[in-house]
Design an enzyme around this catalytic site. Sequence first.
Site, PDB file in Angstrom:
ATOM      1  N   ALA B  13       0.847  -1.331  -0.049  1.00 52.12           N
ATOM      2  CA  ALA B  13       0.049  -0.114  -0.103  1.00 52.12           C
ATOM      3  C   ALA B  13       0.789   1.199   0.002  1.00 52.12           C
ATOM      4  O   ALA B  13       0.630   1.991  -0.797  1.00 52.12           O
ATOM      5  CB  ALA B  13      -0.904   0.101   1.004  1.00 52.12           C
ATOM      6  N   ALA B  14       1.737   1.361   0.981  1.00 51.95           N
ATOM      7  CA  ALA B  14       2.329   2.752   0.985  1.00 51.95           C
ATOM      8  C   ALA B  14       3.420   2.894   0.092  1.00 51.95           C
ATOM      9  O   ALA B  14       3.302   4.225  -0.591  1.00 51.95           O
ATOM     10  CB  ALA B  14       3.222   2.703   2.208  1.00 51.95           C
ATOM     11  N   SER B  43       0.508  -4.418  -4.021  1.00 47.33           N
ATOM     12  CA  SER B  43      -0.707  -3.328  -3.912  1.00 47.33           C
ATOM     13  C   SER B  43      -1.743  -4.327  -3.441  1.00 47.33           C
ATOM     14  O   SER B  43      -2.885  -4.099  -4.133  1.00 47.33           O
ATOM     15  CB  SER B  43      -0.836  -2.682  -5.294  1.00 47.33           C
ATOM     16  N   CYS B  47      -5.676  -6.597   4.858  1.00 45.57           N
ATOM     17  CA  CYS B  47      -6.520  -6.564   5.780  1.00 45.57           C
ATOM     18  C   CYS B  47      -7.726  -7.531   5.178  1.00 45.57           C
ATOM     19  O   CYS B  47      -8.422  -8.107   6.034  1.00 45.57           O
ATOM     20  CB  CYS B  47      -7.480  -5.525   5.960  1.00 45.57           C
ATOM     21  N   TYR B 432     -30.253  12.216  12.382  1.00 44.74           N
ATOM     22  CA  TYR B 432     -31.182  11.403  13.054  1.00 44.74           C
ATOM     23  C   TYR B 432     -32.562  11.107  12.020  1.00 44.74           C
ATOM     24  O   TYR B 432     -33.037  11.996  11.405  1.00 44.74           O
ATOM     25  CB  TYR B 432     -31.827  12.161  14.133  1.00 44.74           C
ATOM     26  N   TRP B 440     -31.540  10.501  20.466  1.00 41.47           N
ATOM     27  CA  TRP B 440     -30.208  10.652  20.944  1.00 41.47           C
ATOM     28  C   TRP B 440     -29.288   9.765  20.147  1.00 41.47           C
ATOM     29  O   TRP B 440     -29.349   8.709  20.718  1.00 41.47           O
ATOM     30  CB  TRP B 440     -30.048  10.918  22.386  1.00 41.47           C
ATOM     31  N   ARG B 448     -23.299  12.885  26.991  1.00 43.86           N
ATOM     32  CA  ARG B 448     -24.112  13.301  27.994  1.00 43.86           C
ATOM     33  C   ARG B 448     -23.825  12.784  29.292  1.00 43.86           C
ATOM     34  O   ARG B 448     -23.576  13.437  30.423  1.00 43.86           O
ATOM     35  CB  ARG B 448     -25.652  13.097  27.837  1.00 43.86           C
TER      36      ARG B 448
END
Lengths: 457, 457
Positions: B13-14, B43, B47, B432, B440, B448
Amino acid sequence: MAQRRLVVVGGDAAGMSAASRARRLKDREQLEVVAFERGRFASYSACGIPYWTGGVVDGPGALVARTPEEHRERGVDLRMLTEVTELDLPGQRVRARDLTSGRETWHGFDDLVLATGARPVRPPLEGVDAPGVYGVQTLDDGKALLDGLERTTGRRAVVIGAGYIGVEMAEALVRRGFAVTVVERAAQPMATLDPDMGALVREAMCGMGVEVVTGTAVTGVVTGGDGRVAAVATEDGEHPADVVVLGLGVRPETTLARAAGLPLGESGGLLTDLAMRVRGQGNVWAGGDCVEVLDLVSGRTRHIALGTHANKHGQVIGTNVGGGYATFPGVVGTAVSKVCDLEIARTGLLEEQATAMGLRFVTATVESTSRAGYYPQASPMTVKMLAERRTGRLLGVQIVGREGAAKRVDVAAVALTARMTVDQMTALDLGYAPPFSPVWDPVLVAARKASASVATG
Amino acid sequence: MAQRRLVVVGGDAAGMSAASRARRLKDREQLEVVAFERGRFASYSACGIPYWTGGVVDGPGALVARTPEEHRERGVDLRMLTEVTELDLPGQRVRARDLTSGRETWHGFDDLVLATGARPVRPPLEGVDAPGVYGVQTLDDGKALLDGLERTTGRRAVVIGAGYIGVEMAEALVRRGFAVTVVERAAQPMATLDPDMGALVREAMCGMGVEVVTGTAVTGVVTGGDGRVAAVATEDGEHPADVVVLGLGVRPETTLARAAGLPLGESGGLLTDLAMRVRGQGNVWAGGDCVEVLDLVSGRTRHIALGTHANKHGQVIGTNVGGGYATFPGVVGTAVSKVCDLEIARTGLLEEQATAMGLRFVTATVESTSRAGYYPQASPMTVKMLAERRTGRLLGVQIVGREGAAKRVDVAAVALTARMTVDQMTALDLGYAPPFSPVWDPVLVAARKASASVATG
């Protein structure tokens, strides 16, 4: 200390959240809490009405978060079928009418919460009040509609307006076996999206068999010999209808507030400070669908009727009335919805809104997938991003896709709140694993493209 | 202008992101791009190996984002089965060995990218190199494992280590019909979570029939008369095994860098600046699993092997080598995973990490649901939040739940990046609608509760 009196007008999300929160913070010797609701339901999810109508969820009981009895057990004196008909602010009292007996009484308050909600837009058209035409704002409305659908032998439904409510109601009516036509004045459904994104919604609606008629204004509701609705007339002809649902959105219900001389914004919604106190008032609070909220992206107040905001307002008001301190800083304009398996989301500004504000911006639209391309059920999604020229500040995001699309908008909602640039967004450490995202999350793909446009634009 | 030479060591990848990006920015007259990969694949998505092993996705072809031929067509001279054996930094050249012919050649560079990846931890135990013991880091590893699984007639598998890879491999092996035991030294699986959250993962693993043995160290791999693996020995006894998978995580593969005297962090990963240039170097870059990255929450560098970071590093390096300008600001420690239908997510600091940093914090754990409670398939989730005392700054979030749980962590990832307080988070304008969230959102419910603890704590 003498007992203080809190009066709440309106028994849905904002009002009852405020009442419950204040009740929790102060005991009964300190605070009396009385709430008035003119309907037969309190503390309910109006957002659930389309799913109740469509038979996806049970109703109305399941949509009620807390019954009047439960509120009373918790020390909130909730009076159902009782309408507040006048606010006497100098006298610190409200007049309430018991809709069953017709009796009116005055109730004094130390703190007053206005949570009068919204009312569906009913266009001033001939026939709009005819039997067979329904709004869908309250559970009472939902119940009336469902009763009507059961009585109707015809199977043709017309939905006026293709916003969230219209689109959700179209799906619900299809589920109930109706042939559905949606009529919309704008060029595309979902005027809460840019037209190019709305076009994707149109495709999906047509795919589920809904006739989508856009770019035409409704001119009247045609009634038959029995006085019931028979068709919806538009500039381009008539659409036969056994049932008509109004999906034109809502306006703040602020008749009482207006009569009492309280400050209203352009939309007619109450204007408050950040503590949700009505501007210029000391002890009058307002929240939910009857207020305008600060849009943090545009810096202006807007009317956005959404249960999630109403609950937050109620929480803030209840905290402040209960002797605590809380504020509602504002919104960024997030909304999510679905029509069949199509998920629709937006936050921030549309192109039209950004242009109206004098902003110069770039747009980036990308196609990506909900999961790694090789993972089963990777579903396509389109992400559109707006960013300010020069500064690169994120202005808005719209997403249309299948499973896993809508809630991705939350990333943009937080980024907007934090006033991030799209370049900053390209480096966000979002969750990656093949079942959940491609190695570049679709929001990051859009941010990369927008960032490149900002750099070159 | 003379042609410059970019040499990339490592073709995943990198490395290949860097190569491709630089290639796009500079034409062939300006820049030669050569990449060396010692394996047979480039490439690819490592995962994806657990899902390939489990038969959920096809492999190895589907896991390859771009084949060597495709890279070559795009002007990247990718040499497969070619291992770089020495870095001569003063001489600006690398020595590469063609693993097929054994021939070694020197290649000069103007810019060098080290993307040597990571290697699976192989504990120094007797028998760990016996036939039947597999690591799962590269596609070559994955292929060897799959070949081994097909040859094995026995049906007992032991996975050593219950981190992401161990847990994912356990599910894969169950899918292939193995009786699976996972052995883990810690008290709970998923040491990337706090133990209370890890306990929820243990339940789910047991629910799918995996034997989870925790709190015991592996003492050796026992081989049979044929020299193949026969059992895994632990402090508490032996677990018979026809196949053993090492899921102990990975370490940076920096043998070459160390020999060349490049700066390494505590984990052995290369240290870079924000532009992904190796510290103290002018023209040597590094990214992906072989580097340490800045953790924005703790302010320290850490080794986090994740494909999504590797891709970002490659993009940044390629941009810089290609004459542009980009930086990788750091990570907040986000990771998502799943085991069967259980979704697992974390971002920011665990309790143990926060304590080790000398931070004082509150925790809040809440139960909520993925959708409105009344909506079909509303699934439960547990959200745990850490916030700093006094300041209320968000420190970390962990989520364990079913469908719709994992990607909610992205909200916290952005909030951590923006250094929000949990009080600020309570007002976030998250999407929502009943099919997508309770009124919520679970993250807001946790915020909260955390905010209330900060205020009182």
